[in-house]
Design a protein around this motif. Structure first.
Motif, PDB file in Angstrom:
ATOM      1  N   TYR A  47       0.833  -1.208   0.000  1.00  0.00           N
ATOM      2  CA  TYR A  47       0.000   0.000   0.000  1.00  0.00           C
ATOM      3  C   TYR A  47       0.869   1.260   0.000  1.00  0.00           C
ATOM      4  CZ  TYR A  47      -3.766   3.235   0.902  1.00  0.00           C
ATOM      5  OH  TYR A  47      -4.653   4.285   0.788  1.00  0.00           O
ATOM      6  N   ALA A  48       2.002   1.222   0.687  1.00  0.00           N
ATOM      7  CA  ALA A  48       2.901   2.376   0.696  1.00  0.00           C
ATOM      8  C   ALA A  48       3.462   2.627  -0.702  1.00  0.00           C
ATOM      9  CB  ALA A  48       4.030   2.168   1.699  1.00  0.00           C
ATOM     10  N   HIS A  49       3.772   1.552  -1.428  1.00  0.00           N
ATOM     11  CA  HIS A  49       4.243   1.704  -2.802  1.00  0.00           C
ATOM     12  C   HIS A  49       3.146   2.342  -3.675  1.00  0.00           C
ATOM     13  CE1 HIS A  49       7.299  -1.164  -1.458  1.00  0.00           C
ATOM     14  NE2 HIS A  49       8.025  -0.738  -2.490  1.00  0.00           N
ATOM     15  N   LEU A  50       1.936   1.866  -3.520  1.00  0.00           N
ATOM     16  CA  LEU A  50       0.817   2.410  -4.289  1.00  0.00           C
ATOM     17  C   LEU A  50       0.614   3.893  -3.976  1.00  0.00           C
ATOM     18  CD1 LEU A  50      -1.673   2.009  -6.152  1.00  0.00           C
ATOM     19  CD2 LEU A  50      -2.954   1.407  -4.090  1.00  0.00           C
ATOM     20  N   MET A  51       0.579   4.219  -2.687  1.00  0.00           N
ATOM     21  CA  MET A  51       0.388   5.617  -2.275  1.00  0.00           C
ATOM     22  C   MET A  51       1.527   6.510  -2.759  1.00  0.00           C
ATOM     23  SD  MET A  51      -2.345   6.577  -0.604  1.00  0.00           S
ATOM     24  CE  MET A  51      -1.644   8.097  -0.033  1.00  0.00           C
ATOM     25  N   LEU A  52       2.760   5.996  -2.697  1.00  0.00           N
ATOM     26  CA  LEU A  52       3.887   6.794  -3.156  1.00  0.00           C
ATOM     27  C   LEU A  52       3.760   7.056  -4.660  1.00  0.00           C
ATOM     28  CD1 LEU A  52       6.500   8.285  -2.646  1.00  0.00           C
ATOM     29  CD2 LEU A  52       7.722   6.102  -2.816  1.00  0.00           C
ATOM     30  N   GLY A  53       3.381   6.029  -5.410  1.00  0.00           N
ATOM     31  CA  GLY A  53       3.162   6.216  -6.840  1.00  0.00           C
ATOM     32  C   GLY A  53       2.093   7.263  -7.120  1.00  0.00           C
ATOM     33  N   ARG A  54       0.973   7.190  -6.403  1.00  0.00           N
ATOM     34  CA  ARG A  54      -0.116   8.161  -6.599  1.00  0.00           C
ATOM     35  C   ARG A  54       0.326   9.573  -6.186  1.00  0.00           C
ATOM     36  NH1 ARG A  54      -2.274   5.225  -9.948  1.00  0.00           N
ATOM     37  NH2 ARG A  54      -3.676   3.588  -9.323  1.00  0.00           N
ATOM     38  N   LEU A  85       3.420  10.768  -6.241  1.00  0.00           N
ATOM     39  CA  LEU A  85       4.338  11.269  -7.262  1.00  0.00           C
ATOM     40  C   LEU A  85       3.577  11.677  -8.525  1.00  0.00           C
ATOM     41  CD1 LEU A  85       7.212   8.686  -6.739  1.00  0.00           C
ATOM     42  CD2 LEU A  85       7.229  11.119  -6.096  1.00  0.00           C
ATOM     43  N   GLU A  86       2.560  10.895  -8.893  1.00  0.00           N
ATOM     44  CA  GLU A  86       1.720  11.263 -10.041  1.00  0.00           C
ATOM     45  C   GLU A  86       1.083  12.627  -9.828  1.00  0.00           C
ATOM     46  OE1 GLU A  86      -0.168   7.355 -12.216  1.00  0.00           O
ATOM     47  OE2 GLU A  86      -1.163   8.095 -10.422  1.00  0.00           O
ATOM     48  N   ARG A  87       0.562  12.822  -8.638  1.00  0.00           N
ATOM     49  CA  ARG A  87      -0.128  14.069  -8.331  1.00  0.00           C
ATOM     50  C   ARG A  87       0.829  15.262  -8.363  1.00  0.00           C
ATOM     51  NH1 ARG A  87      -3.957  14.848  -3.077  1.00  0.00           N
ATOM     52  NH2 ARG A  87      -4.696  16.908  -3.628  1.00  0.00           N
ATOM     53  N   GLN A  88       2.120  14.993  -8.157  1.00  0.00           N
ATOM     54  CA  GLN A  88       3.135  16.044  -8.245  1.00  0.00           C
ATOM     55  C   GLN A  88       3.637  16.225  -9.678  1.00  0.00           C
ATOM     56  OE1 GLN A  88       6.243  16.015  -5.091  1.00  0.00           O
ATOM     57  NE2 GLN A  88       5.101  14.279  -4.275  1.00  0.00           N
ATOM     58  N   GLY A  89       3.094  15.445 -10.607  1.00  0.00           N
ATOM     59  CA  GLY A  89       3.509  15.539 -11.999  1.00  0.00           C
ATOM     60  C   GLY A  89       4.772  14.763 -12.309  1.00  0.00           C
ATOM     61  N   ARG A  90       5.187  13.890 -11.437  1.00  0.00           N
ATOM     62  CA  ARG A  90       6.408  13.096 -11.604  1.00  0.00           C
ATOM     63  C   ARG A  90       6.019  11.696 -12.087  1.00  0.00           C
ATOM     64  NH1 ARG A  90       8.631  14.337  -5.720  1.00  0.00           N
ATOM     65  NH2 ARG A  90      10.202  12.772  -6.230  1.00  0.00           N
ATOM     66  N   HIS A  91       5.404  11.629 -13.264  1.00  0.00           N
ATOM     67  CA  HIS A  91       4.791  10.410 -13.785  1.00  0.00           C
ATOM     68  C   HIS A  91       5.790   9.282 -14.040  1.00  0.00           C
ATOM     69  CE1 HIS A  91       0.942  12.400 -14.066  1.00  0.00           C
ATOM     70  NE2 HIS A  91       1.572  13.441 -14.590  1.00  0.00           N
ATOM     71  N   GLU A  92       6.951   9.613 -14.582  1.00  0.00           N
ATOM     72  CA  GLU A  92       7.937   8.572 -14.878  1.00  0.00           C
ATOM     73  C   GLU A  92       8.405   7.890 -13.596  1.00  0.00           C
ATOM     74  OE1 GLU A  92      12.298   8.312 -16.880  1.00  0.00           O
ATOM     75  OE2 GLU A  92      10.816   9.616 -17.860  1.00  0.00           O
ATOM     76  N   GLU A  93       8.712   8.695 -12.581  1.00  0.00           N
ATOM     77  CA  GLU A  93       9.136   8.148 -11.290  1.00  0.00           C
ATOM     78  C   GLU A  93       7.996   7.362 -10.635  1.00  0.00           C
ATOM     79  OE1 GLU A  93      11.073   9.753  -7.093  1.00  0.00           O
ATOM     80  OE2 GLU A  93      10.618  11.188  -8.679  1.00  0.00           O
ATOM     81  N   ALA A  94       6.776   7.837 -10.793  1.00  0.00           N
ATOM     82  CA  ALA A  94       5.610   7.169 -10.198  1.00  0.00           C
ATOM     83  C   ALA A  94       5.400   5.779 -10.784  1.00  0.00           C
ATOM     84  CB  ALA A  94       4.360   8.016 -10.406  1.00  0.00           C
ATOM     85  N   GLY A  95       5.675   5.629 -12.074  1.00  0.00           N
ATOM     86  CA  GLY A  95       5.418   4.360 -12.754  1.00  0.00           C
ATOM     87  C   GLY A  95       6.098   3.175 -12.107  1.00  0.00           C
ATOM     88  N   SER A  96       7.352   3.337 -11.706  1.00  0.00           N
ATOM     89  CA  SER A  96       8.060   2.199 -11.097  1.00  0.00           C
ATOM     90  C   SER A  96       7.435   1.804  -9.756  1.00  0.00           C
ATOM     91  CB  SER A  96       9.545   2.521 -10.930  1.00  0.00           C
ATOM     92  OG  SER A  96       9.727   3.610 -10.048  1.00  0.00           O
ATOM     93  N   TRP A  97       6.999   2.789  -8.986  1.00  0.00           N
ATOM     94  CA  TRP A  97       6.366   2.495  -7.693  1.00  0.00           C
ATOM     95  C   TRP A  97       5.009   1.820  -7.892  1.00  0.00           C
ATOM     96  CZ3 TRP A  97       9.370   2.482  -3.682  1.00  0.00           C
ATOM     97  CH2 TRP A  97      10.498   3.295  -3.668  1.00  0.00           C
ATOM     98  N   LEU A  98       4.264   2.257  -8.886  1.00  0.00           N
ATOM     99  CA  LEU A  98       2.957   1.656  -9.157  1.00  0.00           C
ATOM    100  C   LEU A  98       3.098   0.234  -9.684  1.00  0.00           C
ATOM    101  CD1 LEU A  98       1.182   4.759 -10.720  1.00  0.00           C
ATOM    102  CD2 LEU A  98       0.826   3.782  -8.432  1.00  0.00           C
ATOM    103  N   ARG A  99       4.108  -0.008 -10.514  1.00  0.00           N
ATOM    104  CA  ARG A  99       4.350  -1.378 -10.995  1.00  0.00           C
ATOM    105  C   ARG A  99       4.754  -2.298  -9.848  1.00  0.00           C
ATOM    106  NH1 ARG A  99       6.398   1.648 -15.156  1.00  0.00           N
ATOM    107  NH2 ARG A  99       8.555   1.506 -14.390  1.00  0.00           N
ATOM    108  N   MET A 100       5.572  -1.777  -8.940  1.00  0.00           N
ATOM    109  CA  MET A 100       5.977  -2.577  -7.789  1.00  0.00           C
ATOM    110  C   MET A 100       4.774  -2.889  -6.894  1.00  0.00           C
ATOM    111  SD  MET A 100       9.387  -2.025  -5.455  1.00  0.00           S
ATOM    112  CE  MET A 100      10.039  -0.929  -6.673  1.00  0.00           C
ATOM    113  N   ALA A 101       3.922  -1.916  -6.691  1.00  0.00           N
ATOM    114  CA  ALA A 101       2.713  -2.133  -5.878  1.00  0.00           C
ATOM    115  C   ALA A 101       1.839  -3.198  -6.526  1.00  0.00           C
ATOM    116  CB  ALA A 101       1.935  -0.832  -5.713  1.00  0.00           C
ATOM    117  N   ALA A 102       1.694  -3.133  -7.832  1.00  0.00           N
ATOM    118  CA  ALA A 102       0.887  -4.124  -8.550  1.00  0.00           C
ATOM    119  C   ALA A 102       1.489  -5.514  -8.414  1.00  0.00           C
ATOM    120  CB  ALA A 102       0.764  -3.732 -10.024  1.00  0.00           C
ATOM    121  N   ALA A 103       2.803  -5.602  -8.507  1.00  0.00           N
ATOM    122  CA  ALA A 103       3.466  -6.906  -8.369  1.00  0.00           C
ATOM    123  C   ALA A 103       3.270  -7.474  -6.964  1.00  0.00           C
ATOM    124  CB  ALA A 103       4.954  -6.770  -8.688  1.00  0.00           C
TER     125      ALA A 103
END
Length: 143
Positions: A107-114, A116-134
């Motif tokens: 959940y922390a990975h998912l929240m961190l990804g979201r 970062l997305e909200r800050q406009g840091r989409h590329e950095e967010a992607g790795s955290w969201l993929r890790m959360a999904a895994a």
């Protein structure tokens, strides 16, 4: 005057906060101040969060996290309160601390990804969201 006590409307502040405080009004006897414990602060912060008073919850949760820094639950809720009150850098800081302590907290990975997305840091967010999904077992379909 009303005959129904349920007709009372709160007139300032968040009602759950006042209710949580009132629960312990007479714990030490009438007129004796009650020293709120960390657990009581945690309960009150959760009520504030549920009432969508994210700033109030964040202020209280910051104290709880300071008193019990090893606990993941209050730190995650603090990050969520920061996120919902648009304190995104503070949310990011708390989420990184959770992940440092518990690298598989999905959940922390998912929240961190979201966050970062909200800050406009989409590329950095992607790795955290993929890790959360895994971590949660959600893999993209390969067609």
């Amino acid at each position: 005057m009303t005959d129904n006590l349920n007709d009372y409307r709160a007139n300032g502040g968040v009602a759950p906060d006042r209710w949580a405080s009132a629960l312990h009004l007479f714990d030490n006897g009438a007129g004796v101040p009650h020293e709120e414990t960390t657990v009581e602060r945690w309960e009150r912060a959760r009520l504030l969060f549920e009432a969508k008073d994210y700033i109030g919850a964040a202020k209280l949760l910051a104290v709880v996290v300071e008193e019990a820094p090893e606990q993941t639950g209050p730190r995650l809720l603090l990050a969520r309160a920061y996120y919902h009150s648009a304190q995104l850098r503070a949310a990011e800081e708390q989420l990184r601390k959770v992940i440092d302590r518990d690298p598989v907290e999905h959940y922390a990975h998912l929240m961190l990804g979201r966050t970062l997305e909200r800050q406009g840091r989409h590329e950095e967010a992607g790795s955290w969201l993929r890790m959360a999904a895994a971590f949660s077992g959600e893999f993209p379909d390969d067609d």
